[in-house]
Design an enzyme around this catalytic site. Structure first.
Site, PDB file in Angstrom:
ATOM      1  N   GLY A 124       0.832  -1.194   0.000  1.00 35.14           N
ATOM      2  CA  GLY A 124       0.000   0.000   0.000  1.00 35.14           C
ATOM      3  C   GLY A 124       0.865   1.241   0.000  1.00 35.14           C
ATOM      4  CB  CYS A 125       0.142   4.537   1.406  1.00 39.59           C
ATOM      5  SG  CYS A 125       0.962   6.034   1.947  1.00 39.59           S
ATOM      6  CG  PHE A 126       5.902   5.081  -0.759  1.00 38.85           C
ATOM      7  CD1 PHE A 126       5.441   6.316  -0.401  1.00 38.85           C
ATOM      8  CD2 PHE A 126       6.413   4.932  -2.044  1.00 38.85           C
ATOM      9  CE1 PHE A 126       5.485   7.399  -1.261  1.00 38.85           C
ATOM     10  CE2 PHE A 126       6.468   6.004  -2.923  1.00 38.85           C
ATOM     11  CZ  PHE A 126       6.003   7.245  -2.521  1.00 38.85           C
TER      12      PHE A 126
END
Length: 178
Positions: free
Chosen positions: A11-13
């Site tokens: 997902g979002c880093f």
């Protein structure tokens, strides 16, 4: 001191970076892009979903303190590996759950980690084990985002603290001290 590298997408880093920075034995976490077909992609291009890249993190760690298997266990416990191309409200292949083993041993460990984690999931794990690919560091403003900007970002404030709570609950013995 020997150092190894692991590359995970979950997902979002910004959100995954914050989790792994808190672990003893982790020397560096870098946000970036991997697994796509466009050279030197930008954040805007990757967010558009057309490059094939995943937002990912590259973890440099000391295997004498923390093993690749330990990192996998944290990865599976702090994101949802059962949703295809999605983490929460983030939808698209750039948010896929994926592992990018750097050698055959990591590949075997990745498959074993998936099998080990499946018992803790209520649905099948859809995490992919992807072939070697070029790593592209994300732009500077994405690095160390939680500590520099994230605590002022409503999205991060909604997503990251629950991940950190899971980390503290399940891996207290693996956290940095001091």
């Amino acid at each position: 001191m020997t150092q190894e590298t692991a590359i995970f997408a979950g997902g979002c880093f910004w959100c995954t970076e914050a989790v792994f920075q808190g672990l003893a034995g982790v020397d560096k976490v870098e946000s970036g892009y991997i697994g796509g077909h466009v050279a030197e992609p930008t954040y805007k291009q990757v967010c558009g979903g057309d490059t094939g890249h995943a937002e990912a993190i590259r973890i440099t760690f000391d295997p004498a303190v923390l093993s690749y298997g330990d990192l996998l266990d944290v990865h599976f416990a702090t994101h949802d590996p059962t949703t295809l191309n999605r983490q929460g409200n983030d939808i698209g292949t750039q948010y896929r759950s994926a592992l990018f083993p750097l050698d055959a041993a990591q590949g075997e460990a990745a498959r074993a980690g998936i099998a080990r984690a499946q018992g803790d999931q209520s649905a099948p794990i859809v995490t992919t084990v992807e072939p070697p690919a070029t790593w592209y560091p994300a732009e500077d403003y994405h690095q160390n985002y939680w500590d520099s900007e994230g605590q002022r970002n409503p999205y991060c404030m909604a997503v990251i603290p629950p991940k950190l709570a899971k980390l503290r609950k399940g891996f207290a013995d693996r956290l940095r001290t001091g």
